[in-house]
Scaffold this motif. Structure first.
Motif, PDB file in Angstrom:
ATOM      1  N   GLU A 214       0.830  -1.206   0.000  1.00 58.08           N
ATOM      2  CA  GLU A 214       0.000   0.000   0.000  1.00 58.08           C
ATOM      3  C   GLU A 214       0.867   1.258   0.000  1.00 58.08           C
ATOM      4  OE1 GLU A 214      -3.271  -0.061  -0.083  1.00 58.08           O
ATOM      5  OE2 GLU A 214      -3.854  -2.061   0.603  1.00 58.08           O
ATOM      6  N   GLY A 215       0.205   2.376  -0.272  1.00 62.62           N
ATOM      7  CA  GLY A 215       0.820   3.683  -0.076  1.00 62.62           C
ATOM      8  C   GLY A 215       1.886   4.044  -1.068  1.00 62.62           C
ATOM      9  N   TRP A 216       1.651   3.838  -2.365  1.00 61.89           N
ATOM     10  CA  TRP A 216       2.660   4.191  -3.365  1.00 61.89           C
ATOM     11  C   TRP A 216       2.996   5.660  -3.280  1.00 61.89           C
ATOM     12  CZ3 TRP A 216       5.258   0.461  -5.423  1.00 61.89           C
ATOM     13  CH2 TRP A 216       4.665  -0.798  -5.509  1.00 61.89           C
ATOM     14  N   SER A 217       4.260   5.980  -3.146  1.00 70.46           N
ATOM     15  CA  SER A 217       4.684   7.385  -3.029  1.00 70.46           C
ATOM     16  C   SER A 217       5.658   7.697  -4.147  1.00 70.46           C
ATOM     17  CB  SER A 217       5.347   7.635  -1.668  1.00 70.46           C
ATOM     18  OG  SER A 217       6.446   6.796  -1.475  1.00 70.46           O
ATOM     19  N   TRP A 218       5.177   8.383  -5.179  1.00 70.50           N
ATOM     20  CA  TRP A 218       6.044   8.801  -6.284  1.00 70.50           C
ATOM     21  C   TRP A 218       6.448  10.231  -6.015  1.00 70.50           C
ATOM     22  CZ3 TRP A 218       7.632   5.007  -9.211  1.00 70.50           C
ATOM     23  CH2 TRP A 218       6.845   3.856  -9.275  1.00 70.50           C
ATOM     24  N   ARG A 219       7.666  10.437  -5.624  1.00 68.43           N
ATOM     25  CA  ARG A 219       8.114  11.765  -5.226  1.00 68.43           C
ATOM     26  C   ARG A 219       7.944  12.757  -6.371  1.00 68.43           C
ATOM     27  NH1 ARG A 219       9.878  13.331  -0.895  1.00 68.43           N
ATOM     28  NH2 ARG A 219      10.883  12.138   0.719  1.00 68.43           N
ATOM     29  N   GLY A 220       7.389  13.922  -6.036  1.00 71.71           N
ATOM     30  CA  GLY A 220       7.232  14.967  -7.022  1.00 71.71           C
ATOM     31  C   GLY A 220       5.944  14.850  -7.809  1.00 71.71           C
ATOM     32  N   ALA A 221       5.229  13.707  -7.695  1.00 71.65           N
ATOM     33  CA  ALA A 221       3.991  13.533  -8.441  1.00 71.65           C
ATOM     34  C   ALA A 221       2.824  14.084  -7.643  1.00 71.65           C
ATOM     35  CB  ALA A 221       3.773  12.048  -8.735  1.00 71.65           C
ATOM     36  N   ALA A 222       1.713  14.312  -8.345  1.00 71.10           N
ATOM     37  CA  ALA A 222       0.515  14.787  -7.664  1.00 71.10           C
ATOM     38  C   ALA A 222       0.053  13.714  -6.689  1.00 71.10           C
ATOM     39  CB  ALA A 222      -0.569  15.085  -8.693  1.00 71.10           C
ATOM     40  N   GLY A 223      -0.481  14.155  -5.559  1.00 72.60           N
ATOM     41  CA  GLY A 223      -0.986  13.213  -4.586  1.00 72.60           C
ATOM     42  C   GLY A 223       0.103  12.453  -3.868  1.00 72.60           C
ATOM     43  N   LEU A 224       1.210  13.092  -3.582  1.00 71.98           N
ATOM     44  CA  LEU A 224       2.319  12.439  -2.899  1.00 71.98           C
ATOM     45  C   LEU A 224       1.864  11.890  -1.547  1.00 71.98           C
ATOM     46  CD1 LEU A 224       5.349  11.840  -2.427  1.00 71.98           C
ATOM     47  CD2 LEU A 224       5.546  14.153  -1.540  1.00 71.98           C
ATOM     48  N   VAL A 225       2.127  10.627  -1.310  1.00 73.98           N
ATOM     49  CA  VAL A 225       1.841  10.002  -0.028  1.00 73.98           C
ATOM     50  C   VAL A 225       3.118  10.027   0.794  1.00 73.98           C
ATOM     51  CG1 VAL A 225       1.074   7.916   1.131  1.00 73.98           C
ATOM     52  CG2 VAL A 225       0.101   8.529  -1.086  1.00 73.98           C
ATOM     53  N   ARG A 226       3.083  10.697   1.941  1.00 80.02           N
ATOM     54  CA  ARG A 226       4.281  10.810   2.760  1.00 80.02           C
ATOM     55  C   ARG A 226       4.211   9.824   3.912  1.00 80.02           C
ATOM     56  NH1 ARG A 226       5.170  16.939   4.279  1.00 80.02           N
ATOM     57  NH2 ARG A 226       7.303  16.194   4.582  1.00 80.02           N
ATOM     58  N   GLY A 227       5.388   9.473   4.408  1.00 77.13           N
ATOM     59  CA  GLY A 227       5.442   8.602   5.564  1.00 77.13           C
ATOM     60  C   GLY A 227       5.405   7.126   5.255  1.00 77.13           C
ATOM     61  N   VAL A 228       5.487   6.757   3.971  1.00 76.42           N
ATOM     62  CA  VAL A 228       5.470   5.351   3.581  1.00 76.42           C
ATOM     63  C   VAL A 228       6.894   4.791   3.675  1.00 76.42           C
ATOM     64  CG1 VAL A 228       4.993   3.752   1.695  1.00 76.42           C
ATOM     65  CG2 VAL A 228       3.500   5.709   2.075  1.00 76.42           C
ATOM     66  N   GLY A 229       7.014   3.527   4.061  1.00 78.17           N
ATOM     67  CA  GLY A 229       8.333   2.909   4.118  1.00 78.17           C
ATOM     68  C   GLY A 229       8.988   3.109   5.464  1.00 78.17           C
ATOM     69  N   VAL A 230      10.313   3.266   5.465  1.00 81.19           N
ATOM     70  CA  VAL A 230      11.068   3.396   6.704  1.00 81.19           C
ATOM     71  C   VAL A 230      11.963   4.630   6.620  1.00 81.19           C
ATOM     72  CG1 VAL A 230      11.013   0.917   7.185  1.00 81.19           C
ATOM     73  CG2 VAL A 230      12.908   1.881   5.866  1.00 81.19           C
ATOM     74  N   GLN A 231      12.505   5.013   7.754  1.00 77.28           N
ATOM     75  CA  GLN A 231      13.313   6.231   7.852  1.00 77.28           C
ATOM     76  C   GLN A 231      14.676   5.887   8.437  1.00 77.28           C
ATOM     77  OE1 GLN A 231      11.459   9.300  10.199  1.00 77.28           O
ATOM     78  NE2 GLN A 231      13.068  10.807   9.816  1.00 77.28           N
ATOM     79  N   PHE A 232      15.686   5.841   7.571  1.00 79.66           N
ATOM     80  CA  PHE A 232      17.042   5.606   8.040  1.00 79.66           C
ATOM     81  C   PHE A 232      17.610   6.891   8.658  1.00 79.66           C
ATOM     82  CE2 PHE A 232      16.608   2.204   4.895  1.00 79.66           C
ATOM     83  CZ  PHE A 232      17.124   1.133   5.610  1.00 79.66           C
ATOM     84  N   PRO A 233      18.572   6.783   9.558  1.00 78.95           N
ATOM     85  CA  PRO A 233      19.192   7.978  10.134  1.00 78.95           C
ATOM     86  C   PRO A 233      19.706   8.912   9.054  1.00 78.95           C
ATOM     87  CG  PRO A 233      19.889   6.028  11.344  1.00 78.95           C
ATOM     88  CD  PRO A 233      19.111   5.541  10.153  1.00 78.95           C
ATOM     89  N   GLY A 234      19.440  10.201   9.227  1.00 83.47           N
ATOM     90  CA  GLY A 234      19.858  11.195   8.249  1.00 83.47           C
ATOM     91  C   GLY A 234      18.797  11.517   7.228  1.00 83.47           C
ATOM     92  N   GLU A 235      17.721  10.735   7.173  1.00 87.16           N
ATOM     93  CA  GLU A 235      16.633  11.010   6.242  1.00 87.16           C
ATOM     94  C   GLU A 235      15.566  11.862   6.929  1.00 87.16           C
ATOM     95  OE1 GLU A 235      16.625   7.309   3.131  1.00 87.16           O
ATOM     96  OE2 GLU A 235      15.562   6.996   5.022  1.00 87.16           O
ATOM     97  N   PRO A 236      14.921  12.783   6.204  1.00 79.20           N
ATOM     98  CA  PRO A 236      13.980  13.707   6.838  1.00 79.20           C
ATOM     99  C   PRO A 236      12.652  13.081   7.207  1.00 79.20           C
ATOM    100  CG  PRO A 236      14.073  14.113   4.474  1.00 79.20           C
ATOM    101  CD  PRO A 236      15.163  13.120   4.783  1.00 79.20           C
ATOM    102  N   GLU A 237      12.294  11.959   6.566  1.00 80.42           N
ATOM    103  CA  GLU A 237      10.991  11.347   6.819  1.00 80.42           C
ATOM    104  C   GLU A 237      11.009   9.916   6.299  1.00 80.42           C
ATOM    105  OE1 GLU A 237       8.083  12.570   3.319  1.00 80.42           O
ATOM    106  OE2 GLU A 237       9.147  14.316   4.105  1.00 80.42           O
ATOM    107  N   PRO A 238      10.050   9.094   6.740  1.00 74.09           N
ATOM    108  CA  PRO A 238       9.966   7.745   6.183  1.00 74.09           C
ATOM    109  C   PRO A 238       9.687   7.800   4.686  1.00 74.09           C
ATOM    110  CG  PRO A 238       8.646   7.936   8.185  1.00 74.09           C
ATOM    111  CD  PRO A 238       9.055   9.329   7.803  1.00 74.09           C
ATOM    112  N   ASP A 239      10.274   6.872   3.950  1.00 75.12           N
ATOM    113  CA  ASP A 239      10.115   6.886   2.508  1.00 75.12           C
ATOM    114  C   ASP A 239      10.262   5.470   1.968  1.00 75.12           C
ATOM    115  OD1 ASP A 239       9.842   7.732  -0.129  1.00 75.12           O
ATOM    116  OD2 ASP A 239      11.180   9.438   0.138  1.00 75.12           O
ATOM    117  N   ARG A 240       9.709   5.262   0.793  1.00 76.83           N
ATOM    118  CA  ARG A 240       9.857   3.987   0.104  1.00 76.83           C
ATOM    119  C   ARG A 240      11.206   3.902  -0.605  1.00 76.83           C
ATOM    120  NH1 ARG A 240       6.200   0.335  -1.789  1.00 76.83           N
ATOM    121  NH2 ARG A 240       4.475   1.672  -1.210  1.00 76.83           N
ATOM    122  N   TYR A 241      11.732   5.046  -1.018  1.00 76.54           N
ATOM    123  CA  TYR A 241      12.962   5.078  -1.817  1.00 76.54           C
ATOM    124  C   TYR A 241      14.107   5.667  -1.003  1.00 76.54           C
ATOM    125  CZ  TYR A 241       9.410   4.477  -5.350  1.00 76.54           C
ATOM    126  OH  TYR A 241       8.342   4.007  -6.065  1.00 76.54           O
TER     127      TYR A 241
END
Length: 712
Positions: free
Chosen positions: A213-240
């Motif tokens: 669930e929660g496909w997040s295509w960065r920069g696309a309309a309808g960006l879903v934020r908070g999907v995936g995990v957040q490694f140290p140094g990253e600003p937020e959880p992400d799929r990529y």
């Protein structure tokens, strides 16, 4: 959510808020929460009207984009109207025109007040406000038919209405995550039994999550934020994820932990988890105080272990679980390969997939597929059992990253990844999967095992994290100030596997080698690195600084598309203004593609790492029982002469002679080359073998370079 809530109110139905989607937090906004509070208050006050058999959807309204449902009482004179405003502008004035009977009074339930209708010819016109994307509710009836608590209800709604919904935030927020700290082990100076040395490196960690669930295509309309995990140094959880990490050396289990090894742990410690549901479900528990693995399972990976069980074993053994990026580096090496053995999927190097629906078959022995070895010689990384790595937590959930996929692959007509990704793409090294943790008993599975690592005593390489990054273009077709282009244009480089992960994907994309195209950038500093793409149709670049060519042509040929490759490192410049010119080399094919992702500029206060050594084998695919000559070259890009030695290392059973080759007084901007012989003994398994060249310098930090031999 806003539209769904309006639809439910209009239709008199309920609405389930799915705030936790397989561990992805999908929290309601403040505005939605307040709207639900008011809608629920109205619906709970008049439940019998909202099940009226006389329901009339889309009853006439007086204003555009305002829609109403009519809910007449099956007995009596009461009628409820629920209204929604679909427009982004508020609506005021006349909203409804209804048939009027003497004695009927009208109430604006949403705003908590009685209405004063305009009555004419047996019709009543009702006027009241509805805010943008808002709600309305009207009740008609005689005072005798009102609920006993109607006065209190109306007063409560009036208090709510003093603050419009527009005052509440409609912003969707994500929950930040914390990666659970993994404590370092005692540092080993030589490989513990059954483990393989993984040297430190500046590793480009590029991976995508495989959540359903929660496909997040960065920069696309309808960006879903908070999907995936957040490694140290990253600003937020992400799929990529795209990170350059300075990894210290470590030792990794050559294979996943086996039942035989876990048996020794159980016998030595008597370990029993507090939540023992499904614990070692595949073992023989006839003697509860002394469970044993079944016959024939000694060399198979232990399964039905939770992440807590795996950590308990690791602590007992003086080890730890690997981070996801350590696991990937050990499986992938430094050439961005898709699988441990290369870039093409090969069914002979992994267990045969299982598609059954009932009894699971056993996994394969951990050493059954030597052809699936990674460049470091690590076995059974993909296709047998998933392997535990990092854990992540937020305010609501825990999850873990599983790597490697398993032999179990479901068969479905459409969504093969429901619920958990299980097709062969899960075995790709640039994929990781987020696994929702609920309880140890629920987390254990027939397809999840683990392997461990031990930290090594050897030092990590010099980190590449200083200097200043200069993107070729921060926006599509927009040139960063300082760049001048002739023929080449600046535009977006878009990689389907990692869509617009960060600004480094905005690159000067240079096409058509041999056409005289060039790009220049003027900077102030003492050195500069050039990072760019390599791929199957790569051409050749030539680099000049202040009009002087620096080194020979640079090939951008590669087996697969990779980004952020160090193409050139130029140092030893006088501190001041310089112009770097990047141009196509005429010797390259006319239909090839060249590209630069970004520059890294070093000033006097920065430490520019030495240039990595180059490795050139005389035969990239030597047969077992043969030898190959490898030329190792090192170029001095510092401002002063350097002395040191070159060494070449190869994984067992390969051997290298000589052990080292020295050099002294290497002048700035010149190169030294030494030859080494790599022997491939008879009986050596076919597959990738990673060669590591090290330039040990007396004047600065070591420099490392890598190349892969494919033993036949």
């Amino acid at each position: 959510m806003k539209k769904l809530l309006q639809s439910a109110f209009f239709n008199g139905t309920g609405l389930e808020s799915w705030e936790n989607i397989w561990g992805i937090w999908n929290g309601m906004t403040e505005r939605d929460n307040e709207a639900v509070r008011r809608v629920a208050t109205i619906e709970r006050e008049f439940p019998e009207l909202l099940v009226s058999a006389e329901w009339e959807p889309h009853t006439p309204t007086r204003q555009s984009r305002v829609y109403a449902s009519k809910w007449p009482a099956e007995r009596g004179t009461r009628t409820l109207w629920t209204l929604i405003n679909r427009d982004t502008a508020p609506r005021t004035g006349a909203q409804l025109e209804v048939a009027h009977r003497p004695g009927i009074r009208y109430y604006d339930l949403w705003n908590g007040c009685e209405l004063k209708p305009e009555i004419s010819g047996g019709r009543a016109v009702l006027s009241f406000p509805i805010e943008a994307k808002g709600f309305g509710a009207v009740l008609a009836g005689t005072p005798a038919q009102l609920p006993q608590d109607f006065g209190d209800f109306l007063l409560s709604m009036h208090r709510h209405a003093r603050r419009p919904l527009s005052d509440f935030s409609a912003a969707n927020t994500f929950l930040p995550q914390t990666m659970t700290k993994i404590k370092s082990t005692a540092r080993a100076r030589k490989a513990p039994p059954g483990m393989v040395y993984i040297p430190g490196a500046n590793y480009r960690f590029a991976v995508r999550g495989a959540e359903l669930e929660g496909w997040s295509w960065r920069g696309a309309a309808g960006l879903v934020r908070g999907v995936g995990v957040q490694f140290p140094g990253e600003p937020e959880p992400d799929r990529y994820h795209q990170l350059t990490l300075n990894l210290a050396p470590f030792y990794m289990d050559r294979t996943p932990v086996t039942n035989e090894q876990f048996q020794r742990f159980m016998d030595a410690t008597g370990y029993r988890p507090a939540d023992d549901q499904n614990f070692l479900k595949h073992w023989d528990w006839s003697f509860e105080h002394h469970p044993k693995h079944k016959a024939g399972w000694a060399k198979k990976p232990v399964i039905y272990v939770s992440i807590e069980d795996a950590r308990a074993y690791a602590r007992w053994a003086g080890r730890r679980l690997p981070h996801s990026y350590e696991w990937q580096y050990a499986a992938q090496g430094l050439d961005n390969r898709t699988y441990p053995w290369g870039s093409a999927y090969d069914t002979t190097r992994v267990p045969e997939p299982f598609h059954g629906r009932h009894e699971m078959r056993a996994p394969d022995d951990v050493d059954a597929h030597p052809g699936g070895a990674s460049p470091f010689g690590v076995l059974d990384m993909v296709g047998n059992v998933w392997q535990w790595t990092d854990e992540f937590t937020d305010d609501h959930t825990r999850s873990a990253v599983l790597r490697g996929g398993s032999y179990y692959q479901i068969v479905a007509s459409s969504i093969t990844n429901y619920y958990f990704p299980s097709d062969k793409t899960a075995q790709r090294l640039d994929h990781q999967s987020k696994y929702l943790l609920m309880a140890p008993g629920r987390d254990r599975a027939a397809t999840i095992g683990f392997r461990t690592v031990v930290d090594a005593a050897q030092p990590a390489p010099e980190p590449v994290d200083n200097g200043t990054v200069v993107d070729a273009g921060p926006h599509k077709n927009a040139v960063t100030p300082g760049w001048t282009c002739h023929g080449w244009t600046t535009k977006m480089v878009f990689d389907l596997a990692y869509p617009v992960v960060d600004s480094s994907y905005n690159a000067t994309h240079l096409s058509g080698t041999g056409t005289g195209n060039w790009a220049e950038y003027t900077f102030t500093g003492t050195g500069v690195d050039v990072y760019g793409w390599r791929g199957p149709n790569g051409g050749r670049l030539r680099i000049l600084v202040d009009g002087i060519a620096r080194g020979g042509p640079i090939s951008q040929q590669g087996a697969t598309d990779t980004y952020y490759e160090l193409l050139a490192r130029i140092g030893g410049l006088a501190n001041g203004r310089h112009t770097i010119r990047i141009e196509t080399d005429p010797s390259g094919p006319t239909d090839a593609v060249t590209g630069v992702d970004y520059l890294r500029v070093y000033t006097r206060g920065d430490r520019q790492p030495p240039v990595p050594p180059t490795l050139t084998p005389s035969d990239a695919r030597p047969a077992a029982g043969s030898s190959v000559t490898v030329k190792v070259g090192f170029r001095n890009e510092s401002a002063a002469p350097v002395s040191g030695s070159l060494r070449l290392a190869a994984p067992e059973p390969l051997s290298v002679t000589p052990a080292a080759a020295g050099f002294s007084g290497l002048a700035p901007h010149t190169e030294v080359t030494r030859e080494f012989t790599v022997t491939v003994p008879a009986g050596t398994d076919a597959g990738a073998k990673l060669l590591r060249a090290v330039a040990t310098l007396k004047q600065s930090a070591d420099a490392e370079g890598w190349a892969t031999l494919e033993t036949a």
